[in-house]
Design an enzyme around this catalytic site. Structure first.
Site, PDB file in Angstrom:
ATOM      1  N   GLY A  87       0.837  -1.196   0.000  1.00  0.00           N
ATOM      2  CA  GLY A  87       0.000   0.000   0.000  1.00  0.00           C
ATOM      3  C   GLY A  87       0.864   1.235   0.000  1.00  0.00           C
ATOM      4  N   GLY A  88       0.262   2.352   0.294  1.00  0.00           N
ATOM      5  CA  GLY A  88       0.994   3.611   0.286  1.00  0.00           C
ATOM      6  C   GLY A  88       1.941   3.739   1.457  1.00  0.00           C
ATOM      7  N   VAL A  92       3.156  -5.904   2.861  1.00  0.00           N
ATOM      8  CA  VAL A  92       2.809  -7.033   3.719  1.00  0.00           C
ATOM      9  C   VAL A  92       3.354  -8.306   3.080  1.00  0.00           C
ATOM     10  CG1 VAL A  92       0.981  -8.268   4.898  1.00  0.00           C
ATOM     11  CG2 VAL A  92       0.679  -5.871   4.340  1.00  0.00           C
ATOM     12  N   ASP A 202      -8.725   2.957   9.819  1.00  0.00           N
ATOM     13  CA  ASP A 202      -8.658   2.678   8.383  1.00  0.00           C
ATOM     14  C   ASP A 202      -9.579   1.503   8.034  1.00  0.00           C
ATOM     15  OD1 ASP A 202      -7.867   3.004   5.766  1.00  0.00           O
ATOM     16  OD2 ASP A 202      -6.010   1.863   5.975  1.00  0.00           O
TER      17      ASP A 202
END
Lengths: 927, 180
Positions: A87-88, A92, A202
């Site tokens: 992601g940003g 992971v 989130d």
């Protein structure tokens, strides 16, 4: 070619009138010559590289992401296997570790942020610990986390196998009820985390997985906070969240609270029902996105839901959850879950009652600016409160079972936690509820919290009453005491210790409301029992003594204070400290009652006792010094006052390493003293420092901040900066009104505004403002309050200025009456009031009354404050005129000459009046 | 690594390379966080950055510098490395694939690449200058990378102000001529 050749040629050429010609003539090497020529051209262009320009370049280039580690890399105890996603803010990996011979699989999250400084690392570890403690069957567990070489953080999370909730709903072709049941699971899990004070930050479909068995697992709970880059000072630099699901306050950098998660849940619910994100700014309801028979089509679409099933309640639920105003959303994820459950069960959904959050915000909005109590203070108060309750519980529960004690402590702690949650610790300081709000909220909670037993509730209510009293909110203190007493009546005999606590508090409230006779009525009948009551008995005895002093029974008060000292001396612990405290309060009480010499004598003795005891300085001593300073200052002993004030400042700076209200107080009172002494230049730094300190520490509407503002006004007035003075006073009045401050400083500020208006020649306004000041003070302290003297003085002056002479006489009569009743005949206000009275009498043509009065006023003025020349000038002027009118020409001439000797050309005086005065000085009669 | 700025006799036992690495790491972290926070009107200011770093080092007592001069010499070096590293990485990943998505304060890819090329040209010119006149190169480092004034530069290098003025004038002309 050496470096020196090039540089030497360059520098020598620079010295020539025509460098090019010189070079051609002297430098034989054409290559070197060309090089030097280029340098000369560059030099002539004179382009100056920006100082520190490197950083701008670095900024324009941007930041590299750390390169992805290869599978097989060891990070902490884990071995990377394969990249699961990126992601940003993080990558992971699927990873594993050997755990007692078995292979444990995890999802290993590697944030792009690095964690360097020790503070940031500690903060990181704290958050990790909090998250690791969060265990819930529907929340993927944080297993472990650490920081490796180069500040590389890693987070090991439970590896969950399942499908994102939207995919699951699509693939399993879930009907509406099944989808809502999933959401109930999701909301309950989120609610459980919120109860542990953890916010997800989130929430989005990809973080909500559903196993094939239909169990929900929330991923990354609280992880967003770990991912967001922070600078070394702990400031969040770029919050990590997914804009599509982020609440407005999150997108705009506002406070992230549990309401932020509620919003995301609403968006998720909307999307799960309609297949569209409902927060697209259109304001359209979920049902309006669905067709009557069938919704969207295609392989990607969710199985459609019929519009009529959604219209109404479900629309309302979604729209409430995604309200732009956090206060209008569901108060908790649990409340959202309940409403969904009610919908599933066919019960009516909850009406949109305003939430506590909403009320608190409204309250804070009303009191904006006055909300200045720091969390540290709140924490201190409630920590003390919790301890008191805990100890009281232990003391009383000697015969009770230990389990019951534990229950009580737990109940109290849970209660306090609930109050803290309401305090919104995530809110920026200026938006946090004030201590007053918290007390109100805590009181309401104490009453409805079913987990509290009666005795704990009574204790809490008494403690809250005490806090209210300390805040000056006596009405609330009474209300809380009323409520506590109904519990006390059930629990304790009328002479039991908790009752005495309540009585002492009640008496304090009455005194605060200037009703000392009511305070006396609470305590006097119980007097005989105080001795057997230990510490609270001493408090009761002190309160009784104070009330006696308030009602003017000075002898009885002194005896009661003596009794308090004796009781304190009998206490097993800290008797000396308490004795000092009694003396402090006693001297303050006497000083407040204007019995300065007695008060000073006691203060002196207490101070000597303290010095002899060799005890370290503490707050009580500090207060004592201030009291001595005040007494000496009011009593006219300026050198002594000054010494005490300076000692108090030095002591408070020694006591407190950081800015502290006590220091601000000591600094401010000295500043005010200097202003009163007419030493403006010396006063200025103290006055300004006190104002800024008090505003920082206490908030701008705190009475002490308002006091400091008033002092600034007086300073400016003393400096002849009238406009600024008026502005300061008016600012204070505006704050009083806006924050509904009910403190003596507010009428005083009104009085000062009136004074400045009078000086500016706006006598109409001055009169009206002075009348307001008197009314405000009367409302505060009753008809015989000595504090009325000052506003009455302003009123008299304004009335004289305005020509309302008869009214002025009434005002000065009233002032003289109060001064006599309170033993203040020799004070400043009655003195100036006599001058106003003389002016009024003179204007009314009552010269025979004027003469003796003004003679005494002039004499008193010369004796009282030889520094204050301006008033003496005006007084002498009146004396000269009165004498002239009485035909005593020689005396009139002498008085006029004396006035002119003070100020040959008094600036603000009417020229005609001056001419008259000069005439008087020559002729001994008026023109 | 640093020649004229240090007073080796007074320097503590701490290994110079370790010190430099520490400064570099912290500066990198600081620059990173500043960059992410900076809005479009808020430019990264080397002077502020270096001085902030100096204050932090002072506060935490993490690294001991014999003299503030030594710190600024290290910081200037560190800034130079930071810029060089970043420019090299940027040019290596021209396509921008792995470049962090975090806002680049509104600058586009083109400007980023152009700036990276500028930075590399500067670095090459500075290396040439270093070979010619090491002291002048030190002056450039302190001025351009640590944001010091000429006065401060003279102080840090323990040189007469006039000497620094001359060094700067030569260095400036040299770099300008080299870069074009």
């Amino acid at each position: 070619m050496t470096s020196h050749t090039l540089r030497d040629w360059f520098e020598r050429a620079l010295e020539q009138a025509d460098p090019d010609a010189w070079l051609l003539q002297h430098c034989p090497d054409p290559v070197l010559r060309a090089q030097v020529a280029r340098l000369l051209a560059a030099d002539a262009a004179g382009i100056e590289p920006a100082t520190g320009g490197a950083a701008r370049l670095a900024e324009e280039i941007g930041m590299p992401a750390p390169s992805a580690p290869a599978p097989g890399t060891q990070i902490g105890p884990y071995v990377l296997e394969s990249l699961l996603g990126e992601g940003g803010f993080a990558r992971v990996f699927a990873a594993w570790r050997d755990h007692a011979g078995t292979r444990r699989e995890v999802a290993l999250k590697l944030p792009f942020r690095t964690v360097h400084s020790p503070e940031a690392q500690q903060q990181y570890q704290r958050e990790v610990r909090a998250l690791a403690a969060l265990e819930h069957p529907n929340i993927a567990h944080l297993i472990d986390a650490g920081i490796g070489a180069g500040g590389q953080a890693w987070i090991a999370l439970e590896r969950v196998r399942g499908a994102p909730i939207l995919d699951h709903a699509r693939e399993a072709r879930l009907d509406l009820a099944a989808r809502l049941r999933l959401m109930v699971q999701v909301c309950r899990a989120v609610d459980a985390a919120h109860r542990s004070l953890i916010v997800h930050r989130d929430l989005k479909p990809s973080n909500v997985l559903v196993s094939t068995a239909g169990q929900v697992k929330l991923l990354d709970f609280g992880i967003a906070k770990l991912l967001q880059p922070e600078d070394d000072a702990g400031q969040t630099a770029a919050p990590a969240f997914t804009p599509a699901y982020a609440a407005p306050e999150q997108r705009h950098g506002g406070a992230v609270t549990t309401a932020t998660d509620v919003y995301a849940l609403g968006v998720l619910l909307g999307e799960l029902v309609t297949g569209e994100r409902v927060n697209d700014g259109s304001g359209r309801t979920p049902s309006s996105r669905l067709g009557e028979a069938s919704g969207g089509a295609g392989a990607q679409a969710l199985p459609p839901i019929a519009r009529h099933k959604v219209r109404g309640d479900l629309d309302a639920i979604v729209m409430k959850a995604i309200d732009a105003d956090p206060a209008q959303r569901y108060a908790s994820a649990g409340a959202l879950a309940e409403d969904l459950q009610r919908l599933l069960d066919g019960h009516p959904v909850r009406a949109c009652a305003p939430t506590r959050w909403y009320r608190t915000r409204k309250f804070v909005a009303r009191h904006k600016g006055g909300v200045a109590v720091t969390m540290a203070f709140v924490l201190a108060v409630f920590a003390a409160l919790a301890l008191a309750v805990w100890q009281a519980g232990i003391a009383r529960a000697e015969a009770e079972r230990a389990a019951q004690q534990t229950h009580r402590a737990t109940a109290t702690r849970d209660f306090l936690v609930s109050v803290f949650e309401a305090a919104g610790p995530d809110l920026p300081r200026e938006h946090r509820p004030s201590l007053e709000d918290l007390v109100e909220d805590a009181g309401a909670r104490a009453l409805r919290d079913a987990a509290l037993t009666d005795d704990v509730r009574a204790d809490l209510l008494l403690s809250l009453a005490k806090v209210s009293g300390a805040l000056g909110d006596y009405d609330r203190e009474h209300a809380l005491l009323d409520r506590a007493e109904t519990d006390l009546a059930r629990l304790y005999a009328p002479d039991a210790e908790p009752w005495l606590r309540a009585r002492v508090l009640r008496a304090g409230a009455w005194r605060g409301q200037a009703r000392p006779e009511a305070a006396l009525a609470e305590l006097e009948p119980l007097q005989a029992s105080f001795a057997a009551r230990g510490r609270i008995g001493v408090d009761a005895q002190i309160a009784l003594a104070q009330a006696l002093a308030d009602v003017g029974r000075g002898e009885d008060a002194a005896a009661a204070f003596d009794a308090a000292r004796r009781l304190a001396a009998q206490l097993p612990e800290r008797a000396d400290e308490l004795a000092l405290r009694v003396d402090l309060l006693r001297s303050s009480g006497l000083i407040d009652a204007q019995r300065f010499s007695e008060g000073l004598a006691i203060a002196d003795r207490a101070l000597a006792d303290w010095k002899a005891s060799g005890r370290a300085p503490d707050r009580d001593v500090l207060q004592l010094l201030s009291a001595i300073g005040n007494a000496a200052s009011i009593g006219g002993d300026a050198p002594r006052a000054e010494a005490s004030y300076r000692e108090a400042i030095a002591l408070s700076e020694q006591l407190y390493a950081r800015p502290h209200p006590d220091t601000a107080w000591a600094v401010g009172i000295y500043g005010s003293f200097l202003v009163a002494q007419g030493r403006q230049a010396e006063a200025e730094p103290y006055v300004e420092r006190a104002l800024s300190m008090r505003r920082d520490l206490l908030g701008e509407a705190h009475p002490e901040s308002l006091d400091a503002l008033a002092a600034l006004g007086r300073l400016r007035a003393g400096q002849g900066r009238q406009e600024e003075a008026l502005a300061a006073f008016e600012q204070g009045v505006a704050l009083c009104e806006r924050e509904r401050v009910r403190q003596p400083v507010c009428p005083r500020l009104l009085g000062s505004v009136s004074q400045m208006q009078a000086i500016a020649g706006r006598s109409e306004q001055a009169l009206a403002t002075a009348a307001r000041a008197v009314a405000a003070q009367r409302a505060l302290g009753g008809p015989d309050d000595p504090q009325l003297l000052a506003p009455l003085g302003f009123l008299a002056r304004a009335q004289v200025k305005h020509g309302d002479y008869a009214a002025a006489l009434e005002t000065t009569d009233e002032l003289a009456r109060i001064a006599a009743a309170t033993g203040n005949q020799d004070g400043r206000e009655p003195h100036y009031a006599r001058f106003q009275r003389a002016l009024a009498l003179f204007a009314l043509g009552r010269n025979e009354e004027t003469l003796p009065l003004i003679d005494s006023v002039v004499a008193a003025q010369k004796q009282r404050t030889p520094n204050e020349r301006r008033p003496l000038f005006s007084m002498l002027l009146l004396q000269a005129r009165a004498l002239a009118r009485a035909g005593q020409r020689d005396e009139a001439r002498a008085a006029a000459r004396e006035a002119l000797a003070i100020e040959p050309k008094p600036a603000p005086l009417d020229p005609a009046l001056l001419a008259n005065l000069q005439h008087l000085a020559r002729e001994g009669r008026e023109r | 690594m640093i020649d004229s700025a240090d007073s080796p006799a007074a320097a503590p036992a701490q290994d110079a390379d370790a010190l430099f690495a520490q400064v570099y790491d912290r500066l990198k972290a600081l620059a990173g966080s500043r960059l992410q926070r900076a809005g479009p009107h808020e430019s990264l200011d080397a002077t502020a950055l270096v001085h902030e770093l100096y204050l932090r080092f002072g506060r935490h007592g993490e690294a001991r510098f014999a003299h503030p001069a030594q710190f600024f010499a290290y910081a200037a070096k560190a800034m130079r490395h930071l810029l060089g590293d970043r420019a090299r990485d940027r040019l290596r990943l021209r396509a921008g694939g792995d470049w962090q998505r975090i806002t680049l304060t509104g600058t586009g890819t083109e400007l980023a690449l152009q700036s990276a090329e500028d930075a590399m040209a500067l670095e090459q010119a500075l290396q040439k200058l270093e070979a010619l006149d090491a002291r002048a190169a030190r002056v450039v480092e302190l001025r351009y990378f640590a944001g010091l004034t000429l006065e401060q530069t003279a102080e840090v290098l323990a040189l007469a102000r006039r000497t620094v003025d001359r060094d700067w004038r030569f260095a400036r002309a040299f770099l300008q001529a080299e870069i074009g």
